[in-house]
Scaffold this active site. Sequence first.
Site, PDB file in Angstrom:
ATOM      1  N   ARG A 274      -5.712  -5.033  -4.294  1.00  0.00           N
ATOM      2  CA  ARG A 274      -4.930  -4.566  -5.453  1.00  0.00           C
ATOM      3  C   ARG A 274      -5.390  -5.203  -6.755  1.00  0.00           C
ATOM      4  O   ARG A 274      -5.244  -4.644  -7.825  1.00  0.00           O
ATOM      5  CB  ARG A 274      -3.448  -4.926  -5.282  1.00  0.00           C
ATOM      6  CG  ARG A 274      -2.706  -4.144  -4.230  1.00  0.00           C
ATOM      7  CD  ARG A 274      -1.206  -4.379  -4.390  1.00  0.00           C
ATOM      8  NE  ARG A 274      -0.467  -4.083  -3.176  1.00  0.00           N
ATOM      9  CZ  ARG A 274      -0.055  -2.878  -2.818  1.00  0.00           C
ATOM     10  NH1 ARG A 274      -0.314  -1.840  -3.582  1.00  0.00           N
ATOM     11  NH2 ARG A 274       0.617  -2.696  -1.701  1.00  0.00           N
TER      12      ARG A 274
ATOM     13  N   GLU B 292       2.875   7.542 -10.298  1.00  0.00           N
ATOM     14  CA  GLU B 292       2.267   7.279  -8.987  1.00  0.00           C
ATOM     15  C   GLU B 292       0.798   6.888  -9.157  1.00  0.00           C
ATOM     16  O   GLU B 292       0.136   7.360 -10.085  1.00  0.00           O
ATOM     17  CB  GLU B 292       2.402   8.561  -8.138  1.00  0.00           C
ATOM     18  CG  GLU B 292       1.723   8.558  -6.798  1.00  0.00           C
ATOM     19  CD  GLU B 292       2.368   7.650  -5.773  1.00  0.00           C
ATOM     20  OE1 GLU B 292       2.443   6.447  -6.040  1.00  0.00           O
ATOM     21  OE2 GLU B 292       2.773   8.145  -4.707  1.00  0.00           O
ATOM     22  N   ASP B 293       0.306   6.016  -8.282  1.00  0.00           N
ATOM     23  CA  ASP B 293      -1.106   5.637  -8.358  1.00  0.00           C
ATOM     24  C   ASP B 293      -2.012   6.786  -7.907  1.00  0.00           C
ATOM     25  O   ASP B 293      -2.888   7.216  -8.640  1.00  0.00           O
ATOM     26  CB  ASP B 293      -1.373   4.358  -7.527  1.00  0.00           C
ATOM     27  CG  ASP B 293      -0.831   4.453  -6.089  1.00  0.00           C
ATOM     28  OD1 ASP B 293      -0.211   5.472  -5.739  1.00  0.00           O
ATOM     29  OD2 ASP B 293      -1.035   3.488  -5.326  1.00  0.00           O
TER      30      ASP B 293
ATOM     31  N   ASP C 143      -2.000  11.981  -2.625  1.00  0.00           N
ATOM     32  CA  ASP C 143      -2.939  12.411  -1.574  1.00  0.00           C
ATOM     33  C   ASP C 143      -2.476  13.731  -0.971  1.00  0.00           C
ATOM     34  O   ASP C 143      -2.996  14.789  -1.292  1.00  0.00           O
ATOM     35  CB  ASP C 143      -3.060  11.311  -0.523  1.00  0.00           C
ATOM     36  CG  ASP C 143      -4.116  11.628   0.509  1.00  0.00           C
ATOM     37  OD1 ASP C 143      -5.207  12.076   0.123  1.00  0.00           O
ATOM     38  OD2 ASP C 143      -3.869  11.447   1.708  1.00  0.00           O
TER      39      ASP C 143
ATOM     40  N   PHE D  23     -11.149   6.448   1.083  1.00  0.00           N
ATOM     41  CA  PHE D  23      -9.997   5.582   0.828  1.00  0.00           C
ATOM     42  C   PHE D  23     -10.213   4.764  -0.438  1.00  0.00           C
ATOM     43  O   PHE D  23     -11.166   4.000  -0.556  1.00  0.00           O
ATOM     44  CB  PHE D  23      -9.716   4.679   2.028  1.00  0.00           C
ATOM     45  CG  PHE D  23      -8.292   4.236   2.064  1.00  0.00           C
ATOM     46  CD1 PHE D  23      -7.282   5.102   2.456  1.00  0.00           C
ATOM     47  CD2 PHE D  23      -7.946   2.949   1.663  1.00  0.00           C
ATOM     48  CE1 PHE D  23      -5.956   4.707   2.456  1.00  0.00           C
ATOM     49  CE2 PHE D  23      -6.624   2.540   1.665  1.00  0.00           C
ATOM     50  CZ  PHE D  23      -5.623   3.414   2.069  1.00  0.00           C
TER      51      PHE D  23
END
Length: 176
Positions: free
Chosen positions: A157, A93-94, A97, A144
């Site tokens: 991206r 996963e990037d 959160d 963010f």
Amino acid sequence: MKRILSQRQIRRTVRSIAEAVRKDYGDKRPVLIGVLKGSFIFLADLAREINIPLEVDFVKASSYGAAQTSSGEVRLLQDKTTDLTDRHVLLVEDIADTGLTLERLRRHILSQSPASVRVCALLVREGMEPGVVDYAGRVVAPGFVVGYGIDSAEDYRYLPDIWILDGEQAWQIDNV
Ligand code: IMP
Ligand code: MG
């Protein structure tokens, strides 16, 4: 925007995750399952750094849409095709959160009788409860995050570094 991780820092982070994974998996031929779309660059670098025999597949999950906060509902938009029976699975996963996406995906994979399931995330939000991520790169404060595969409404991206979008107060990042 504020830059929180340079390409060099990202490389170092990926390398340290890869070393831990290589040590743990050895000749187990793990299946790396990237969570699309955010993980595509991280997974590409990670797979090469791990440098042991492994396989790659992807799932596509969505909880954000174009928003900057989680909807609280994780949808599986696209499933992997690999038979995971008796396989060692590493979810990639990037950024974790709330951890909801990874928890849901872990449950989904577990229902397919794998030999093991572990989770790896390049970034983990500060305060994440322990046990959600097995291999964590860096801890990030609120704000963010974009770049290195990670988007805001499909933008950014392509950026080689990792940034926090403008208008955010906390942008510091801690070493793990
Ligand atoms: P979670 O389910 O709340 O852990 O959210 C995880 C998913 O939301 C990840 O797959 C990311 O793609 C996305 N996400 C969470 N935080 C951010 C962020 O700061 N920037 C961009 N995407 C994020
Ligand atoms: Mg994602």
